[in-house]
Write a protein that holds these residues in place. Sequence first.
Motif, short mmCIF file in Angstrom:
data_model
loop_
_atom_site.label_atom_id
_atom_site.label_comp_id
_atom_site.label_asym_id
_atom_site.label_seq_id
_atom_site.Cartn_x
_atom_site.Cartn_y
_atom_site.Cartn_z
N ILE A 48 -51.01 -16.82 12.14
CA ILE A 48 -50.39 -15.82 13.32
C ILE A 48 -49.87 -16.46 14.37
CG2 ILE A 48 -50.35 -13.74 14.46
CD1 ILE A 48 -52.32 -12.58 12.32
N ASP A 49 -48.59 -16.81 14.36
CA ASP A 49 -48.00 -17.57 15.50
C ASP A 49 -47.44 -16.60 16.31
OD1 ASP A 49 -46.86 -19.80 16.81
OD2 ASP A 49 -45.04 -18.76 16.21
N THR A 50 -47.65 -16.65 17.64
CA THR A 50 -46.89 -15.90 18.71
C THR A 50 -46.06 -16.41 19.63
OG1 THR A 50 -48.64 -15.72 20.32
CG2 THR A 50 -49.11 -14.33 18.39
N VAL A 109 -54.65 -18.80 15.02
CA VAL A 109 -53.87 -17.80 15.66
C VAL A 109 -53.28 -18.56 17.22
CG1 VAL A 109 -53.75 -15.67 16.91
CG2 VAL A 109 -55.16 -15.72 14.89
N THR A 110 -52.17 -18.59 17.06
CA THR A 110 -51.64 -19.25 18.42
C THR A 110 -51.28 -18.38 19.49
OG1 THR A 110 -49.22 -19.15 17.88
CG2 THR A 110 -50.47 -21.22 16.88
N GLY A 111 -51.28 -18.85 20.88
CA GLY A 111 -51.01 -17.85 21.99
C GLY A 111 -52.29 -16.93 22.10
N ILE A 169 -44.98 -25.59 18.51
CA ILE A 169 -46.18 -25.08 18.06
C ILE A 169 -46.14 -24.61 16.65
CG2 ILE A 169 -48.12 -23.54 18.67
CD1 ILE A 169 -48.04 -25.80 20.47
N LEU A 170 -45.21 -23.59 16.35
CA LEU A 170 -45.05 -23.08 15.02
C LEU A 170 -44.82 -24.19 14.00
CD1 LEU A 170 -44.79 -20.94 12.87
CD2 LEU A 170 -42.35 -20.46 13.84
N LEU A 213 -41.68 -16.17 21.04
CA LEU A 213 -40.76 -17.29 21.18
C LEU A 213 -41.30 -17.89 22.93
CD1 LEU A 213 -38.96 -15.41 23.23
CD2 LEU A 213 -37.50 -15.30 21.28
N VAL A 214 -42.40 -17.51 23.05
CA VAL A 214 -42.82 -17.87 24.59
C VAL A 214 -42.63 -19.49 24.87
CG1 VAL A 214 -45.21 -18.38 24.84
CG2 VAL A 214 -44.09 -16.14 26.02
N SER A 215 -42.91 -20.06 23.67
CA SER A 215 -42.85 -21.59 23.85
C SER A 215 -41.33 -21.72 23.63
CB SER A 215 -43.64 -22.38 22.76
OG SER A 215 -43.49 -23.74 22.63
N SER A 216 -40.74 -21.49 22.59
CA SER A 216 -39.42 -21.59 22.52
C SER A 216 -38.60 -20.69 21.29
CB SER A 216 -39.08 -23.31 22.20
OG SER A 216 -37.64 -23.55 21.49
#
Length: 330
Positions: free
Chosen positions: A221-223, A155-157, A228-229, A247-250
């Motif tokens: 689960i990518d946020t 799980v990212t973010g 990162i994704l 899309l907080v990273s991009s």
Amino acid sequence: MLFKAFEVAESSEKEYKSALVTKSEDDLPPGEVLIKVQYSSLNYKDALSAIGNKGVTRNYPHTPGIDAAGTVEKSADPHFNRGDKVIVTGYDLGMNTSGGFAEYIRVPASWPVHLPEGLSRKRSMMFGTAGLTAALSVYNLKKQGITPPNGKIIVTGASGGVGSLAVAILSHLGFHVTAVTGKEDAVDLLLDLGAKEVIPRAAIDDHSGKPFLKAQYAAAIDTVGGNILATVLKSLNYGGVATCCGLVSSPELHTTIYPFILKGIRLIGIDSVLCDHHLRKEIWEHLATDWRPAKMDKIVSVCTLDTIQEHLDSMLKGQLTGRYIVKISS
């Protein structure tokens, strides 16, 4: 009828300032259902609306708040009666329709969901759009056949609203969760929510240009999006599944087709704004019962109408951890 609302106004100098104002029922947009709001919650879209992001809100003055839980005051639709407890999330609420940062909202009858048994209005806003999004992500992983024996879920973010709730729900359902965060002070919290390990964001931000990395995860689960994704997709097992919702990273995704055509990777987009009404009801039923994590109170803080702005400012700076709910009225 007069009521209080958190309103953002645009000045002639194109600056945006918020204030608590008094409004009347006549100020509300058309709709079949008038709702007295007890709780709302803070979301990134609310923060963007509060600084004048025209991609979220076109016209000002405006009351943000994409989430609301409350009691039906009036209804012109037979599906709702005065006194019914309801949840409203997504659609246009808080974007271009006056939102949940007010004591009253008026919305189309197709927007509210009856509050499931066993779920209070306050607890429903502990989930809010973030929880609905996290649960939709879990739902899609399960629909694709992902179960705990398949392996680790990354799980990212993970320290954000969606990420922390995803960690909590997955852990509650018996999954081995690897949480990714850039906040060192969130590690203990994520472990307490049930993550088996917490890794720094840099560990999942590959710039090698390789089409594949060591396969470590059954699903993700990518946020946050962006590289990162892209890194996550290269790190999935054969037949792995990833959901994406942020899309907080991009907002950009630079990758190759190799993970998809050589390892059968599946990438699923998650939208909680316009998702099917029947699916929305099903997800809320899960959150009220078998998907309800025991420790979610640990990631929730409470604020009020007069302290919203300071928390929205902190959210835009990436300084908030977990979920913030807003107590609107008793």
